[in-house]
Design an enzyme around this catalytic site. Structure first.
Site, PDB file in Angstrom:
ATOM      1  N   LYS A  49      57.856  28.726  66.348  1.00  0.00           N
ATOM      2  CA  LYS A  49      58.134  27.351  66.805  1.00  0.00           C
ATOM      3  C   LYS A  49      59.610  27.020  66.552  1.00  0.00           C
ATOM      4  O   LYS A  49      60.144  27.346  65.489  1.00  0.00           O
ATOM      5  CB  LYS A  49      57.234  26.375  66.020  1.00  0.00           C
ATOM      6  CG  LYS A  49      57.601  24.901  66.162  1.00  0.00           C
ATOM      7  CD  LYS A  49      57.281  24.338  67.540  1.00  0.00           C
ATOM      8  CE  LYS A  49      57.778  22.901  67.710  1.00  0.00           C
ATOM      9  NZ  LYS A  49      57.670  22.433  69.105  1.00  0.00           N
ATOM     10  N   CYS A 132      65.360  21.693  74.620  1.00  0.00           N
ATOM     11  CA  CYS A 132      64.259  20.840  74.170  1.00  0.00           C
ATOM     12  C   CYS A 132      64.399  19.454  74.793  1.00  0.00           C
ATOM     13  O   CYS A 132      65.421  18.794  74.604  1.00  0.00           O
ATOM     14  CB  CYS A 132      64.263  20.711  72.652  1.00  0.00           C
ATOM     15  SG  CYS A 132      63.126  19.450  72.085  1.00  0.00           S
TER      16      CYS A 132
HETATM   17  C1  DHB Z   1      59.749  20.671  71.871  1.00  0.00           C
HETATM   18  C2  DHB Z   1      59.559  20.861  73.221  1.00  0.00           C
HETATM   19  C3  DHB Z   1      60.289  21.820  73.881  1.00  0.00           C
HETATM   20  O1  DHB Z   1      60.142  22.066  75.213  1.00  0.00           O
HETATM   21  C4  DHB Z   1      61.205  22.581  73.199  1.00  0.00           C
HETATM   22  O2  DHB Z   1      61.904  23.496  73.844  1.00  0.00           O
HETATM   23  C5  DHB Z   1      61.397  22.392  71.841  1.00  0.00           C
HETATM   24  C6  DHB Z   1      60.653  21.438  71.188  1.00  0.00           C
HETATM   25  C7  DHB Z   1      58.991  19.658  71.160  1.00  0.00           C
HETATM   26  O3  DHB Z   1      58.814  18.559  71.704  1.00  0.00           O
HETATM   27  O4  DHB Z   1      58.566  19.914  70.005  1.00  0.00           O
END
Ligand code: DHB
Length: 315
Positions: A49, A132
């Site tokens: 993540k 993001c």
């Molecule tokens: C999140 C969403 C994304 O598309 C990303 O690349 C990184 C983080 C998020 O909202 O946690």
């Protein structure tokens, strides 16, 4: 008849994946349990993540919703902080390439995160997330800032020694892809991952006459089958414009072996599974592997290189 062995391993600029299929960052890769499940699965690699320096709770719930052909999310970067992901990698027996995804809230934070990751040899590579879409407090998305991205990557490569790739947002004009590719071509980048979710989508529940997620008045990043045409287009255009040694990891709208074939035909060296992994769970990797092998047998291809990037055009 001699049965040819089908090889669906992949090489991302020299990083060997036993299988070309891995998870997309964000989906079921945040906790010790998630990452242990991925270690024990048949995925060809693991992406963590996207992390920040400090742990984050993320946005208010509900923040994820899916329907038959898509998903919408505004997670807000819930993650356990870079130290957790580094500790996990340091203490576990890592049996496949592991990519540390980094998404600092500022440019300075990204420098610190990359610097920290450089100190740990068990991290195979860094996937630097410049796309993001869901963070209110974040500076503007670097992936859409053509001046910012160039300066930023130049600074990163003043000290970075690790294999490093960039996770890109979708682009909708050829000139934008060409510009980004020309910038990236100037640096020793290992790979790009394209695409992240389509930013600022809206899904509506017609009965309730309401949005379906709470943060940002219901707006969020769109994933799933409906974004596949945009993923394919971005992959193929980047394949055209990027230096040939920069590998492309395809991401967006994969739910079958046929979808994987299309990503590779457009130029991807490996693929990541997001929404479909969320829907189906850890067994998705084994199913997709079987479907891809079945398709390659039918088409009489024995490896990905036989068709990678060989999309045909009409005369
Ligand atoms: C999140 C969403 C994304 O598309 C990303 O690349 C990184 C983080 C998020 O909202 O946690």
């Amino acid at each position: 008849m001699i049965m040819k062995k089908i090889d669906i391993s992949a090489s991302i600029n020299g990083i060997k994946l036993p299988l070309c299929i891995m998870n997309a960052s964000g989906v079921l890769c945040s906790t010790d349990q998630d990452l242990s499940n991925l270690l024990n699965s048949s995925s060809g690699g693991i992406v963590t993540k996207s992390c920040t320096y400090k742990p984050r709770e993320g946005n208010i719930l509900p923040r994820y919703f899916e329907w038959n052909i898509g998903s919408i999310n505004s997670m807000g970067l819930p993650n356990l902080g870079i130290d957790f992901y580094i500790n996990f990698i340091e203490k576990k027996k890592i049996n496949k390439p592991i990519f540390l995804s980094i998404s600092g809230l500022s440019i300075e934070e990204n420098y610190s995160l990359v610097q920290k990751a450089n100190q740990y040899s068990k991290i195979t590579a860094i996937e630097l997330n410049l796309s993001c879409p869901n963070i209110l407090e974040k500076e503007k998305m670097l992936g859409y800032d053509f001046y910012g991205i160039s300066n930023f990557i130049e600074n990163i490569f003043k000290f970075n020694k690790k294999p490093l790739g960039i996770k890109l947002p979708p682009y909708f004009h050829e000139a934008h892809i060409k510009n980004i590719a020309l910038i990236l071509n100037q640096f020793p980048i290992f790979f790009v991952t394209c695409i992240n979710s389509l930013p600022n989508g809206l899904f509506i529940d017609i009965n309730k006459e309401s949005v379906v997620i709470r943060p940002k008045k219901g707006f969020g990043g769109i994933g799933g089958s409906i974004i596949k045409p945009f993923a394919l287009a971005n992959i193929h255009k980047f394949y055209t414009y990027l230096r040939k040694d920069i590998a492309i990891i395809g991401c967006g709208g994969i739910s079958s072996g046929k979808d994987i074939f299309e990503h590779i035909l457009c130029g991807a060296s490996a693929v990541q599974i997001g929404t479909q992994f969320m829907k189906e769970g850890i067994s998705v990797f084994e199913r997709l592997k079987k479907e891809l092998i079945f398709l390659l047998k039918k088409k009489n291809y024995s490896s990905l290189n036989s068709f990678k990037g060989k999309l045909k055009y009409l005369q």
